[in-house]
Design a protein around this motif. Structure first.
Motif, PDB file in Angstrom:
ATOM      1  N   GLN A  39       0.847  -1.130  -0.071  1.00 19.22           N
ATOM      2  CA  GLN A  39       0.079   0.079   0.077  1.00 19.22           C
ATOM      3  C   GLN A  39       0.902   1.370   0.044  1.00 19.22           C
ATOM      4  OE1 GLN A  39      -2.513   0.238   3.469  1.00 19.22           O
ATOM      5  NE2 GLN A  39      -3.914   2.080   2.433  1.00 19.22           N
ATOM      6  N   ILE A  40       1.997   1.153   0.608  1.00 14.85           N
ATOM      7  CA  ILE A  40       3.014   2.405   0.657  1.00 14.85           C
ATOM      8  C   ILE A  40       3.394   2.701  -0.503  1.00 14.85           C
ATOM      9  CG2 ILE A  40       4.938   3.232   1.779  1.00 14.85           C
ATOM     10  CD1 ILE A  40       4.173   1.780   4.421  1.00 14.85           C
ATOM     11  N   TYR A  41       3.818   1.421  -1.268  1.00 11.88           N
ATOM     12  CA  TYR A  41       4.517   1.480  -2.284  1.00 11.88           C
ATOM     13  C   TYR A  41       3.568   2.146  -3.526  1.00 11.88           C
ATOM     14  CZ  TYR A  41       7.051  -0.462  -6.603  1.00 11.88           C
ATOM     15  OH  TYR A  41       7.938  -0.776  -7.692  1.00 11.88           O
ATOM     16  N   GLN A  42       2.442   1.539  -3.573  1.00 10.91           N
ATOM     17  CA  GLN A  42       1.439   2.158  -4.445  1.00 10.91           C
ATOM     18  C   GLN A  42       0.905   3.667  -4.134  1.00 10.91           C
ATOM     19  OE1 GLN A  42      -1.898  -0.606  -3.961  1.00 10.91           O
ATOM     20  NE2 GLN A  42      -0.765  -2.192  -5.268  1.00 10.91           N
ATOM     21  N   SER A  43       0.978   4.021  -3.072  1.00  5.90           N
ATOM     22  CA  SER A  43       0.668   5.409  -2.661  1.00  5.90           C
ATOM     23  C   SER A  43       2.009   6.441  -2.959  1.00  5.90           C
ATOM     24  CB  SER A  43       0.324   5.637  -1.090  1.00  5.90           C
ATOM     25  OG  SER A  43      -0.738   4.789  -0.718  1.00  5.90           O
ATOM     26  N   TYR A  44       3.005   6.077  -2.690  1.00  6.15           N
ATOM     27  CA  TYR A  44       4.090   6.987  -3.027  1.00  6.15           C
ATOM     28  C   TYR A  44       4.727   6.337  -4.358  1.00  6.15           C
ATOM     29  CZ  TYR A  44       3.634   8.314   1.659  1.00  6.15           C
ATOM     30  OH  TYR A  44       3.348   8.905   3.044  1.00  6.15           O
ATOM     31  N   GLY A  45       4.529   5.366  -5.097  1.00  7.97           N
ATOM     32  CA  GLY A  45       5.321   5.119  -6.187  1.00  7.97           C
ATOM     33  C   GLY A  45       6.823   4.380  -6.155  1.00  7.97           C
ATOM     34  N   ARG A  46       7.168   4.139  -4.698  1.00 10.96           N
ATOM     35  CA  ARG A  46       8.573   3.849  -4.433  1.00 10.96           C
ATOM     36  C   ARG A  46       8.526   3.359  -3.061  1.00 10.96           C
ATOM     37  NH1 ARG A  46      11.589   9.724  -3.938  1.00 10.96           N
ATOM     38  NH2 ARG A  46      13.333   8.539  -4.245  1.00 10.96           N
ATOM     39  N   LEU A  47       9.416   2.718  -2.646  1.00 10.38           N
ATOM     40  CA  LEU A  47       9.777   2.560  -1.208  1.00 10.38           C
ATOM     41  C   LEU A  47      10.780   3.397  -0.670  1.00 10.38           C
ATOM     42  CD1 LEU A  47       9.290  -1.273  -0.173  1.00 10.38           C
ATOM     43  CD2 LEU A  47       7.927   0.837   0.597  1.00 10.38           C
ATOM     44  N   THR A  48      11.026   4.098   0.285  1.00 10.22           N
ATOM     45  CA  THR A  48      12.083   4.795   0.974  1.00 10.22           C
ATOM     46  C   THR A  48      12.126   4.530   2.551  1.00 10.22           C
ATOM     47  OG1 THR A  48      10.916   6.741   1.387  1.00 10.22           O
ATOM     48  CG2 THR A  48      11.812   6.720  -0.730  1.00 10.22           C
ATOM     49  N   PRO A  49      13.143   4.692   2.844  1.00 12.18           N
ATOM     50  CA  PRO A  49      13.206   4.345   4.614  1.00 12.18           C
ATOM     51  C   PRO A  49      12.271   5.062   5.337  1.00 12.18           C
ATOM     52  CG  PRO A  49      15.511   4.497   3.616  1.00 12.18           C
ATOM     53  CD  PRO A  49      14.700   4.922   2.844  1.00 12.18           C
ATOM     54  N   GLN A  50      11.859   6.289   4.982  1.00 14.48           N
ATOM     55  CA  GLN A  50      10.993   7.118   5.816  1.00 14.48           C
ATOM     56  C   GLN A  50       9.548   6.678   5.642  1.00 14.48           C
ATOM     57  OE1 GLN A  50      10.705  11.261   5.028  1.00 14.48           O
ATOM     58  NE2 GLN A  50      10.909  11.182   2.841  1.00 14.48           N
ATOM     59  N   THR A  51       9.288   6.147   4.328  1.00 14.08           N
ATOM     60  CA  THR A  51       8.057   5.677   4.247  1.00 14.08           C
ATOM     61  C   THR A  51       7.820   4.171   4.762  1.00 14.08           C
ATOM     62  OG1 THR A  51       8.394   5.256   2.028  1.00 14.08           O
ATOM     63  CG2 THR A  51       7.437   7.093   2.486  1.00 14.08           C
ATOM     64  N   ALA A  52       8.894   3.139   4.717  1.00 13.98           N
ATOM     65  CA  ALA A  52       8.847   2.105   5.162  1.00 13.98           C
ATOM     66  C   ALA A  52       8.761   1.896   6.706  1.00 13.98           C
ATOM     67  CB  ALA A  52       9.740   1.237   4.325  1.00 13.98           C
ATOM     68  N   TRP A  53       9.480   2.662   7.420  1.00 15.16           N
ATOM     69  CA  TRP A  53       9.714   2.631   8.572  1.00 15.16           C
ATOM     70  C   TRP A  53       9.443   4.114   9.327  1.00 15.16           C
ATOM     71  CZ3 TRP A  53      14.268   0.834   5.704  1.00 15.16           C
ATOM     72  CH2 TRP A  53      14.162  -0.491   5.620  1.00 15.16           C
ATOM     73  N   SER A  54       8.338   4.237   9.691  1.00 17.23           N
ATOM     74  CA  SER A  54       7.647   5.697  10.166  1.00 17.23           C
ATOM     75  C   SER A  54       8.340   5.874  11.478  1.00 17.23           C
ATOM     76  CB  SER A  54       6.339   5.620  10.106  1.00 17.23           C
ATOM     77  OG  SER A  54       5.499   4.635  10.921  1.00 17.23           O
ATOM     78  N   GLY A  55       8.703   5.056  11.963  1.00 16.67           N
ATOM     79  CA  GLY A  55       9.240   5.343  13.395  1.00 16.67           C
ATOM     80  C   GLY A  55      10.961   5.145  13.475  1.00 16.67           C
ATOM     81  N   LEU A  56      11.406   5.349  12.349  1.00 18.41           N
ATOM     82  CA  LEU A  56      13.079   5.434  12.621  1.00 18.41           C
ATOM     83  C   LEU A  56      13.442   6.594  13.610  1.00 18.41           C
ATOM     84  CD1 LEU A  56      14.276   5.310   8.880  1.00 18.41           C
ATOM     85  CD2 LEU A  56      14.749   3.499  10.918  1.00 18.41           C
ATOM     86  N   SER A  57      14.354   6.377  14.383  1.00 22.98           N
ATOM     87  CA  SER A  57      14.871   7.498  15.364  1.00 22.98           C
ATOM     88  C   SER A  57      15.952   8.005  14.814  1.00 22.98           C
ATOM     89  CB  SER A  57      15.043   6.534  16.609  1.00 22.98           C
ATOM     90  OG  SER A  57      13.794   6.253  17.213  1.00 22.98           O
ATOM     91  N   LEU A  58      16.855   7.384  14.219  1.00 20.98           N
ATOM     92  CA  LEU A  58      18.089   8.050  13.644  1.00 20.98           C
ATOM     93  C   LEU A  58      18.853   7.195  12.866  1.00 20.98           C
ATOM     94  CD1 LEU A  58      21.151   7.592  16.092  1.00 20.98           C
ATOM     95  CD2 LEU A  58      18.739   6.808  16.914  1.00 20.98           C
ATOM     96  N   MET A  59      19.768   8.132  12.059  1.00 15.76           N
ATOM     97  CA  MET A  59      20.883   7.274  11.285  1.00 15.76           C
ATOM     98  C   MET A  59      22.103   7.822  11.975  1.00 15.76           C
ATOM     99  SD  MET A  59      22.406   6.506   8.218  1.00 15.76           S
ATOM    100  CE  MET A  59      21.028   6.652   6.991  1.00 15.76           C
TER     101      MET A  59
END
Length: 559
Positions: A277-297
């Motif tokens: 669903q994320i892939y279809q909504s944004y047309g791609r997968l990125t870290p910020q869309t795949a893991w909305s709870g990322l805390s840091l890099m």
């Protein structure tokens, strides 16, 4: 068992390390004297120690008076003997590994690793973790599992059977199995995958199945961007594998390794549906869309990193970036203390650090300053002494002092000595060209995939060749105006370039390279034996054959 980053006991342990460093930098002169005396005492009966009468040295001043500053070539004969099995040469302890430098800025170097040297390096690593935990708690960013698609495979063995690899690989290889299992979102088998594409794929596959991934770790920012492009390119296949619980047939895996990974892999159809669903909504997968709870890099900051950070918002949004350790193959040099800062506190518990001021860089016997003698705004070259067997080693890193933390200077890495270009005698550094190209990207609203400033092979007077590769989605509408602005900005940030341009340097030329050009360069570097995880593209080079064989889409000259 719980992830140790979320474990209160581990957090307390790491934060005690941070508190200890803060206490030591309040008395930094005493701390560095104590470190040196301990090192000299433990190394005094080595061959090097006897040759240089280390047992007679009691103070930093005596140490600086007795031992000259040396390049790596002075240590190389000792290290070669160690590689052939000789003991007690530079260090008293048995060798367990050799770190190797990337070789991207010169010939490969072998750095001895012992259990004791690792213990001292781990002090600054724990301290950095403590600072990261402190910042995460302050900003209410929960910690948890880490994505880090790193290899643990040694690159080879010495004549005496000692394995060697880049420091990031050796750190993972020498890490205890329990920590690997607890810290990382992917199983230990993923680190044994030799093929880079396959390893990234498997690590991403396990990470995507976990919606609560908290931390992404990359040795350098460019590797984080490569991971993002792998995620985009293979999104369909990754989601399919998560849905059905299989590993794609096209992934290059040794049969036994594939079997072991498949035993740890299972379908997660609900997570697959969410990702689709994320892939279809944004047309791609990125870290910020795949893991909305990322805390840091966590990745290297300063130097050339900031150029690549300009591409991060597209993939990571406003995710905080923590520099971790300012380190190199030879040792740890600094500890980052907060998110989104380029400054580092000297790693005084792991290294004795001296600083060569600019007015001493060209002298045969340069005088050094200690950390408590530095001035804000000045640039220095680093000299280090540590438990890896280096004594007053001229590393070549150039840093600028941007302030103080208690009595400790805050260092910002600029470039490695040699990261300089001169069409005449102007000495333009990577810092100069990075500042120029960052301004150009903003003015022309384009993203450069990469760039490198080179010199012509024969033409005199020489001139700068501005070689750029645009991101696939970008187009430079007015290349001539871009080159004109390069000239204006470069002269404003590099006063010696401006002076020499009057009558000694010819006008610059712009070369637009096709998409994929720097990938060709990356593959060349890998073929020369440079680890994919250690590749650092030079942004200035006097190697006039560096871009040989690459196509040029367009060349622009100034009138």
């Amino acid at each position: 068992m719980a992830n140790p980053l979320m474990n209160l006991a581990f957090q307390a342990f790491a934060q005690r390390s941070t508190a200890r460093l803060i206490q030591h930098v309040q008395q930094i002169e005493q701390a560095q004297e104590t470190f040196l005396r301990s090192l000299l005492q433990s190394h005094q009966d080595t061959e090097f120690g006897r040759e240089h009468k280390l047992s007679e040295i009691k103070t930093i001043d005596q140490f600086r008076l007795r031992l000259p500053i040396r390049p790596y070539s002075a240590f190389a004969p000792y290290i070669q003997r160690m590689a052939h099995g000789e003991a007690n040469v530079l260090v008293p302890d048995p060798l367990i590994y050799f770190n190797i430098s990337s070789g991207s800025t010169g010939q490969k170097k072998f750095i001895p690793v012992t259990a004791r040297s690792r213990r001292f390096l781990s002090r600054s690593s724990r301290t950095a973790i403590g600072f990261a935990i402190k910042a995460a708690l302050r900003d209410q960013r929960p910690l948890g599992k880490i994505l880090f698609p790193m290899s643990v495979n040694p690159h080879g063995q010495t004549a005496s059977g000692i394995s060697y690899a880049p420091v990031s690989t050796s750190d993972m290889y020498l890490m205890d199995g329990l920590s690997r299992n607890l810290l990382f979102v992917h199983p230990p088998e993923a680190y044994q995958i030799a093929d880079t594409t396959a390893r990234y794929y498997i690590c991403l596959m396990f990470a995507l199945r976990d919606p609560n991934l908290r931390v992404i770790l990359a040795t350098f920012p460019i590797l984080a961007l490569q991971m993002c492009r792998q995620l985009e390119e293979h999104a369909d296949s990754l989601i399919q594998d998560i849905e059905v619980g299989q590993i794609a047939d096209w992934i290059k895996l040794e049969p036994q390794l594939r079997e072991r990974l498949e035993r740890k892999w299972s379908a997660a159809p609900r997570r697959a549906a969410q990702l689709r669903q994320i892939y279809q909504s944004y047309g791609r997968l990125t870290p910020q869309t795949a893991w909305s709870g990322l805390s840091l890099m966590v990745t290297a900051r300063a130097g050339t990193s900031n150029f690549y950070f300009e591409q991060f918002p597209e993939y990571f949004g406003d995710l905080p970036i923590f520099g971790g350790i300012y380190a190199c193959s030879e040792g740890n040099l600094g500890v980052h203390y907060d998110f989104n800062t380029d400054n580092a506190i000297p790693a005084i518990e792991s290294t004795l650090i001296e600083f060569v001021p600019e007015d001493q860089w060209e002298t045969d016997c340069p005088k050094t300053l200690m950390a408590w003698e530095l001035e804000v705004g000045r640039r220095y070259r680093i000299v280090l002494t540590n438990y890896s067997g280096f004594y007053r080693y001229d590393l070549g890193d150039v840093v600028e002092i941007e302030g103080f933390f208690e009595q400790a200077p805050l260092m910002r890495f600029l470039h490695r000595r040699g990261g300089v270009i001169s069409a005449s005698t102007e000495k333009t550094t990577e810092a100069h060209v990075l500042a120029t190209m960052q301004q150009l990207q903003k003015i022309f609203q384009v993203t450069l995939g990469n760039f490198c400033i080179t010199l012509p092979k024969k033409d005199l007077p020489a001139y700068y060749l501005v070689n750029i590769e645009l991101s696939p989605a970008d187009r430079l509408a007015d290349p001539e105006k871009f080159l004109q602005q390069f000239e204006v900005i470069m002269q404003s940030v590099q006063k010696f370039y401006a002076i020499k341009r009057r009558d000694q340097i010819a006008p610059p030329r712009l070369r637009i390279l096709p998409s994929g050009s720097f990938e060709i360069l990356r593959q060349r570097m890998i073929q020369r034996g440079i680890s994919a995880a250690q590749i650092k593209f030079p942004h200035v080079t006097e190697d006039r054959q560096w871009l040989d064989g690459l196509s040029i889409e367009q060349e622009v000259r100034l009138e």
